[in-house]
Design an enzyme around this catalytic site. Sequence first.
Site, PDB file in Angstrom:
ATOM      1  NE  ARG A 118       2.551  11.195   3.072  1.00  0.00           N
ATOM      2  CZ  ARG A 118       1.235  11.335   2.967  1.00  0.00           C
ATOM      3  NH1 ARG A 118       0.464  11.026   3.996  1.00  0.00           N
ATOM      4  NH2 ARG A 118       0.695  11.761   1.857  1.00  0.00           N
TER       5      ARG A 118
ATOM      6  NE  ARG B 142       9.596   0.874  -5.329  1.00  0.00           N
ATOM      7  CZ  ARG B 142       9.072   0.265  -4.258  1.00  0.00           C
ATOM      8  NH1 ARG B 142       8.668   0.990  -3.224  1.00  0.00           N
ATOM      9  NH2 ARG B 142       8.961  -1.032  -4.222  1.00  0.00           N
TER      10      ARG B 142
ATOM     11  CG  ASP C 271       6.653   3.715  -0.444  1.00  0.00           C
ATOM     12  OD1 ASP C 271       5.797   3.982   0.416  1.00  0.00           O
ATOM     13  OD2 ASP C 271       6.451   3.765  -1.673  1.00  0.00           O
TER      14      ASP C 271
END
Lengths: 281, 281
Positions: free
Chosen positions: A55, A225, A57
Amino acid sequence: MGIESPRTLKLTLAYDGSAYAGWQRQTNGVSVQQRLEEALARLEGSPVTAAAAGRTDAGVHATGQVASVRLARDMPLDALARAVNAILPPDIRLLDVAEVPDEFHARFAARAKTYQYRLLDGGVVSPFDRSWVWAVPGPLDLEAMRTAARALEGRHDFASFQAAGSAVRDTVRTVLASSVGDRPGPAEEAGVIPRTPACGWLHASTGRLLVYEITGDGFLRHMVRAIVGTLVEIGSGRRPVGWMAEVLAARDRGQAGPTAPAQGLCLVRVDYDPIVLADRG
Amino acid sequence: MGIESPRTLKLTLAYDGSAYAGWQRQTNGVSVQQRLEEALARLEGSPVTAAAAGRTDAGVHATGQVASVRLARDMPLDALARAVNAILPPDIRLLDVAEVPDEFHARFAARAKTYQYRLLDGGVVSPFDRSWVWAVPGPLDLEAMRTAARALEGRHDFASFQAAGSAVRDTVRTVLASSVGDRPGPAEEAGVIPRTPACGWLHASTGRLLVYEITGDGFLRHMVRAIVGTLVEIGSGRRPVGWMAEVLAARDRGQAGPTAPAQGLCLVRVDYDPIVLADRG
């Protein structure tokens, strides 16, 4: 054309995430899932639900996202791919379609996913690269980053690298590989005047391209990240190499570096156990 | 900081032409020239005029455009480049700044310019490549295109490849090199699952990337795109290899193939005689 009984399809997708609120349908903003489901529904003549392996972002890209769908529309797979691409916007492309057993589910069947994060160490970001790289002033200490990246390999509690406020309670994941590679920027290779890089496509960034690549059995929200933000703290010399292991051990999001921008991140591959392709003639 | 006497600067620029009405200032639409002159004027504190080597059309890109300007602002050249890039939008980048003799003019001093045109032969255009390539259904006959491309080398009247309605009367130009190269698309190299191409940047196009490259002492309006349109007619088998020479000899725009789309075209290099850099301390 045969009987219109539903079959399960494995779709491989690439998308430029710049314009999207991420993979998953959102109440605010257009998602990749919405665009794909809309295109498939037009072919199917009824609503279609697509499940994706990752999924991604908002703003995150993919060159190897995998989705599974069930479609009754009976047409050859290559014709189906062309028809879907004719409906999809050009920033989303269906790269491959394969028929798979009905029990296949893109997310639950995934054994590993691989993400890449692109950093430009110094130099000028070319207009042709600007949407898929994070430019860091640099210079970055590549060896320090490599050592720090390796410290994440193995089975660990990655709570320190989870987005603040995330509801996931089991934060243990297995990282199969975590590495940083460098390749000279095309302009650096060729001298001052930009020339065509080895791959033939346009690029004109100066500076050094660093690619962080991580393969794991699962990822927490913003995990890659947050890892990259931590790696850049180490690479820039603001933190020592050993800081990565300390952050990992702390199991506290407040300890890690800042979350790196979404635009540098790309889902490049999803691995599954070999699938025996269903033969439906 | 020394005395603010004007100096002449040679600027090397890259831009994604997608959002622009071309290099040259237009009454309708924003041009690259306008954005550059605005950025320089903010540093200079007064209007600045920039002359470019190639007046690229709307939607045409550059990795090696050269412009000349006169600036009185006295600051180190690398600081000047950073300051200009901080003002310019990210789809225009100043790659290099050099001080040159006052008589230097980017257009009049140019000895040769090189353009590249990217064609994707079959396959699926990746979201990451979509704005700088023309996708042709294919398959294209590369050898036929190579032979046809070579027929343009030398000093010829290129009136057949000039935009309809163009006012230029002297249509004789010298083409120094005209060639087509092929490189496998990254996905083709790596199999079905897209992987990182050799250059490290993101690409996921399938099919074969063909790069047409032409170097000449000057180009007529739409000349490269009309040549590419003609090459594709030959490559796709709709016209024989010898048709290129026939079109050239006809000196009639009605004879050539259709004008290829702007997005595949890129100005990659401008050649000058070696310039003795003025030493202004």
